[in-house]
Design an enzyme around this catalytic site. Structure first.
Site, mmCIF file in Angstrom:
data_model
loop_
_atom_site.group_PDB
_atom_site.id
_atom_site.type_symbol
_atom_site.label_atom_id
_atom_site.label_comp_id
_atom_site.label_asym_id
_atom_site.label_seq_id
_atom_site.Cartn_x
_atom_site.Cartn_y
_atom_site.Cartn_z
ATOM 1 N N HIS A 1 0.207 70.271 -33.808
ATOM 2 C CA HIS A 1 -0.187 71.354 -34.714
ATOM 3 C C HIS A 1 -1.042 70.864 -35.875
ATOM 4 C CE1 HIS A 1 1.984 73.948 -32.199
ATOM 5 N NE2 HIS A 1 1.948 74.971 -33.025
ATOM 6 N N ASP B 1 7.297 76.654 -43.325
ATOM 7 C CA ASP B 1 7.292 78.101 -43.067
ATOM 8 C C ASP B 1 7.432 78.407 -41.570
ATOM 9 O OD1 ASP B 1 6.845 78.456 -45.721
ATOM 10 O OD2 ASP B 1 4.714 78.943 -45.521
ATOM 11 N N GLU C 1 7.657 81.404 -53.148
ATOM 12 C CA GLU C 1 6.271 81.224 -52.692
ATOM 13 C C GLU C 1 5.438 82.353 -53.285
ATOM 14 O OE1 GLU C 1 5.233 80.453 -48.673
ATOM 15 O OE2 GLU C 1 6.638 78.770 -48.443
HETATM 16 P P1 FAD Z 1 1.192 66.475 -34.759
HETATM 17 O O1 FAD Z 1 0.048 67.335 -35.057
HETATM 18 O O2 FAD Z 1 1.537 66.273 -33.351
HETATM 19 O O3 FAD Z 1 1.018 65.051 -35.483
HETATM 20 C C1 FAD Z 1 0.620 64.967 -36.824
HETATM 21 C C2 FAD Z 1 0.499 63.487 -37.239
HETATM 22 O O4 FAD Z 1 1.781 62.887 -37.245
HETATM 23 C C3 FAD Z 1 -0.351 62.660 -36.276
HETATM 24 O O5 FAD Z 1 -1.037 61.677 -36.983
HETATM 25 C C4 FAD Z 1 0.681 62.016 -35.375
HETATM 26 O O6 FAD Z 1 0.235 60.812 -34.812
HETATM 27 C C5 FAD Z 1 1.840 61.811 -36.323
HETATM 28 N N1 FAD Z 1 3.144 61.895 -35.666
HETATM 29 C C6 FAD Z 1 3.596 62.871 -34.858
HETATM 30 N N2 FAD Z 1 4.849 62.595 -34.459
HETATM 31 C C7 FAD Z 1 5.172 61.407 -35.037
HETATM 32 C C8 FAD Z 1 6.334 60.590 -35.000
HETATM 33 N N3 FAD Z 1 7.416 60.914 -34.297
HETATM 34 N N4 FAD Z 1 6.312 59.444 -35.708
HETATM 35 C C9 FAD Z 1 5.228 59.090 -36.449
HETATM 36 N N5 FAD Z 1 4.104 59.807 -36.493
HETATM 37 C C10 FAD Z 1 4.092 60.965 -35.799
HETATM 38 N N6 FAD Z 1 3.244 72.105 -42.924
HETATM 39 C C11 FAD Z 1 4.072 72.237 -43.966
HETATM 40 O O7 FAD Z 1 4.355 71.276 -44.653
HETATM 41 N N7 FAD Z 1 4.608 73.453 -44.264
HETATM 42 C C12 FAD Z 1 4.383 74.557 -43.521
HETATM 43 O O8 FAD Z 1 4.894 75.618 -43.823
HETATM 44 C C13 FAD Z 1 3.527 74.439 -42.396
HETATM 45 N N8 FAD Z 1 3.291 75.498 -41.608
HETATM 46 C C14 FAD Z 1 2.481 75.359 -40.535
HETATM 47 C C15 FAD Z 1 2.272 76.449 -39.705
HETATM 48 C C16 FAD Z 1 1.474 76.339 -38.597
HETATM 49 C C17 FAD Z 1 1.250 77.532 -37.717
HETATM 50 C C18 FAD Z 1 0.839 75.098 -38.325
HETATM 51 C C19 FAD Z 1 -0.086 74.964 -37.153
HETATM 52 C C20 FAD Z 1 1.035 74.005 -39.141
HETATM 53 C C21 FAD Z 1 1.863 74.114 -40.250
HETATM 54 N N9 FAD Z 1 2.105 73.035 -41.095
HETATM 55 C C22 FAD Z 1 2.949 73.175 -42.147
HETATM 56 C C23 FAD Z 1 1.426 71.751 -40.904
HETATM 57 C C24 FAD Z 1 2.284 70.798 -40.090
HETATM 58 O O9 FAD Z 1 3.389 70.357 -40.836
HETATM 59 C C25 FAD Z 1 1.480 69.569 -39.712
HETATM 60 O O10 FAD Z 1 0.336 69.941 -39.036
HETATM 61 C C26 FAD Z 1 2.323 68.651 -38.840
HETATM 62 O O11 FAD Z 1 1.627 67.452 -38.645
HETATM 63 C C27 FAD Z 1 2.520 69.312 -37.525
HETATM 64 O O12 FAD Z 1 3.554 68.696 -36.843
HETATM 65 P P2 FAD Z 1 3.342 68.339 -35.337
HETATM 66 O O13 FAD Z 1 4.700 67.989 -34.859
HETATM 67 O O14 FAD Z 1 2.611 69.329 -34.573
HETATM 68 O O15 FAD Z 1 2.476 66.988 -35.552
#
Ligand code: FAD
Length: 591
Positions: free
Chosen positions: A94, A163, A279
């Site tokens: 994400h 969120d 918020e």
């Molecule tokens: P990914 O996109 O898969 O990875 C993000 C980064 O973390 C990459 O660099 C990856 O290599 C690294 N990573 C992933 N897993 C690990 C692991 N296990 N160990 C070490 N590194 C790792 N953020 C907020 O803070 N608050 C919110 O309310 C919020 N709402 C969101 C709503 C939506 C619809 C979306 C799309 C995003 C939102 N986000 C929010 C942002 C979100 O927290 C970040 O984009 C986060 O990185 C997404 O998590 P993911 O698991 O998809 O990570």
């Protein structure tokens, strides 16, 4: 003939450089991994994209680990291999700008089906006598929604949220993890007891405040640069049963921020005297009162924004909640009343709804399903998330909300303040240099492909507008920090980290000296054919020279000499020199 040789040499060079000829996906099969290594086109496609849908990078292979040991084996192989390859943990993909992608290596799919994850790391809340000792151990790829469901079975829940819950634990802990609870409990990275981390050297280490504390703080907010989180120990609290969810409108920005700042200043007060979540969002056009983040106002009972906005200007919506259960149900109305009467919103603009705790926490997902059904979820998302210091938030309002945006935007705009002392300065994340700072999040969707949409919803328009916002802040001297940062040059990253850069760099050299992890963040250039960084610091390295360079030269002395070895030695030499210049450049820039 000579031309043919030249072309062949060129082709081999390209293969070595672009696909890492010395390490093909099939070779990974020999590592004895229990999980599944996949070249399946669907897996490869999923790993090549992310929620942002703006950047694309196809990995050499995708790996579905069966355990933390699998992650150890894979990262260890990447670190130890002669030519090296990169490894990117992917949570739920994400990110916006390819942060979990890699084109020179393997993407580790940390999240998977619930069934598989349950086998990997069963959720075991340990209920203790002492409330503060309740916690749950979760797999790093677990989604927060699954953590919530599992802990609710025990009547418990984590304290600090995002969120949206379809994000992985490792992914949000690599950034910060924020929502309306952060003013009170701090971000998610302030709510972790312990982690298991596989470093860039392939070592599996348990870390916490007391044990391997440097790694612990590095990884929290560390953008995946120092290790892969395979387990996180998350503190829990008794889960509330219900939530009173309140919105109130403001036409005056100063009154709005004054009230938000007053409410977050109550964080040290007893629960009965403060809200649980604070918020807010900006309404620059009517359509956004009921944005995709939540379906607060029922379609059968639409709110006419114009009735509150006589001058047609920007409106601001405060959003707060109060949790309760049977024991506090009798007093909840008075507690809310006592708080609301201290606020200065537009009279008659208070809207209240009441719902189960889990429905509140999972509020965004409902709307995700609606958007998906209309084909409006899988579109490009040029999001911009900023931390703006409190002292300049009014300038930001004038210049951006009332200026650059015009009366059009393409998605919700969140705005809420947080208390810096709830953030641990030892973590890797950077925030503005003031006690209170605001999150301002432009959560945009580009609708180029949707028929009938106007130009202001195109990817190009929105991306330009993001640039304009950043330029405005720069020109106005507003010292903001990007949240979920995206930069493409080393200079920009150094500027982003500011005083913390030297520490960030040292930590990188210590925990991921070959710079093979999370290269999609574009902070460090991976070291494919040399081990300069580790050699420079590790007295155990032979000759003080890069292993590959030594190997390459050694090979060339063993005749008969296939052309490939000469090429490899040459490439290693080039890479070595390039590394030296790169490190020198970093040293100069730091100094
Ligand atoms: P990914 O996109 O898969 O990875 C993000 C980064 O973390 C990459 O660099 C990856 O290599 C690294 N990573 C992933 N897993 C690990 C692991 N296990 N160990 C070490 N590194 C790792 N953020 C907020 O803070 N608050 C919110 O309310 C919020 N709402 C969101 C709503 C939506 C619809 C979306 C799309 C995003 C939102 N986000 C929010 C942002 C979100 O927290 C970040 O984009 C986060 O990185 C997404 O998590 P993911 O698991 O998809 O990570």
């Amino acid at each position: 003939m000579a031309t043919n040789k030249l072309l062949l040499t060129f082709a081999i060079c390209r293969l070595i450089v672009t696909v890492g000829l010395t390490l093909r996906p099939t070779e990974l099969l020999r590592l004895g991994l229990d999980g599944q290594l996949s070249l399946d086109p669907t897996d490869m496609e999923t790993a090549s994209l992310d929620f942002g849908m703006m950047s694309r990078a196809e990995p050499l292979a995708v790996f579905h680990p069966a355990s933390a040991e699998d992650v150890v084996r894979l990262v260890g192989a990447a670190y130890g291999s002669v030519n090296g390859f990169t490894v990117s943990a992917k949570g739920h993909g994400h990110s916006i700008n390819g942060q979990a992608q890699t084109s020179h290596g393997v993407v580790i799919e940390m999240s998977g089906s619930v069934k598989k994850l349950a086998q990997l790391s069963p959720l075991v809340p340990m209920e203790q006598e002492e409330q503060e000792q309740r916690y749950v151990d979760v797999w790093g790829g677990e989604l927060w929604i699954d953590v919530l469901r599992a802990t609710l079975e025990y009547g418990l829940a984590p304290k600090s949220w995002t969120d949206y819950l379809y994000l992985s634990v490792g992914g949000t802990l690599s950034n910060a993890g924020i929502s309306g609870q952060a003013f009170n409990h701090g971000p998610q990275i302030s709510n972790v007891y312990e982690l298991d981390v596989v470093t860039g050297k392939g070592d599996l280490l348990t870390c916490s405040e007391e044990q391997n504390s440097e790694l612990f703080h590095a990884v929290l907010g560390g953008l995946g640069q120092f290790g892969i989180i395979t387990r996180a120990r998350i503190p829990l609290e008794p889960a509330p049963q219900r939530v009173r969810w309140i919105r109130a409108l403001y036409s005056n920005f100063t009154a709005f921020t004054k009230d938000q700042e007053f409410l977050i200043s109550l964080h040290g007060h007893p629960n009965s005297q403060k809200f649980d979540y604070i918020e807010g969002f900006v309404i620059v056009d009517d359509g956004l009162i009921n944005n995709w983040r939540s379906s607060f106002f029922s379609p059968r009972n639409p709110v006419k924004i114009t009735s509150f906005n006589a001058n047609g200007g920007v409106l601001y919506c405060l959003e707060v909640t109060k949790n309760y259960d049977e024991s506090s149900a009798n007093s909840i109305d008075q507690e809310i009343e006592a708080l609301l009467e201290k606020l200065d919103f537009i009279p008659t603009s208070v809207f209240t709804t009441d719902l189960p705790y889990v429905d509140f926490l999972d509020r965004v997902h409902k709307n995700e399903l609606k958007l998906r059904s209309k084909g409006l979820w899988d579109v490009p998302h040029p999001w911009l998330n900023l931390f703006v210091p409190k002292s300049r938030i009014s300038d930001f309002d004038n210049g951006v909300f009332k200026g650059i945006l015009g009366n059009k935007t393409s998605g919700p705009i969140l705005i809420y303040p947080m208390n810096k002392d709830k953030w641990d300065h030892r973590s890797s994340v950077v925030t503005p240099d003031e006690q209170v700072f605001y999150l301002v999040a432009f959560l945009r969707s580009a609708l180029d492909t949707v028929i009938g949409r106007d130009e202001s919803q195109s990817l190009e328009y929105l991306t330009n507008q993001n640039r304009q916002i950043l330029r405005f802040c720069d020109d106005a001297g507003i010292k903001l920090k990007q949240y979920l940062p995206h930069y493409t040059t080393q200079e920009e990253w150094m500027d982003h980290f500011g005083d913390k850069w030297a520490q960030f760099y040292q930590r990188k050299m210590e925990f991921d000296p070959r710079r093979i992890l999370a290269t999609g963040q574009r902070i460090f250039k991976p070291s494919f054919t040399t081990k300069v960084a580790s050699c420079a610091r590790d007295p155990d390295r032979p000759f003080g020279l890069p292993l590959d360079l030594v190997c390459g030269i050694f090979h060339t002395q063993l005749v008969p000499v296939p052309l490939i070895w000469y090429v490899q030695a040459l490439l290693a030499l080039i890479n070595f020199l390039e590394e030296k210049m790169y490190l020198k450049h970093l040293g100069t820039a730091q100094g």
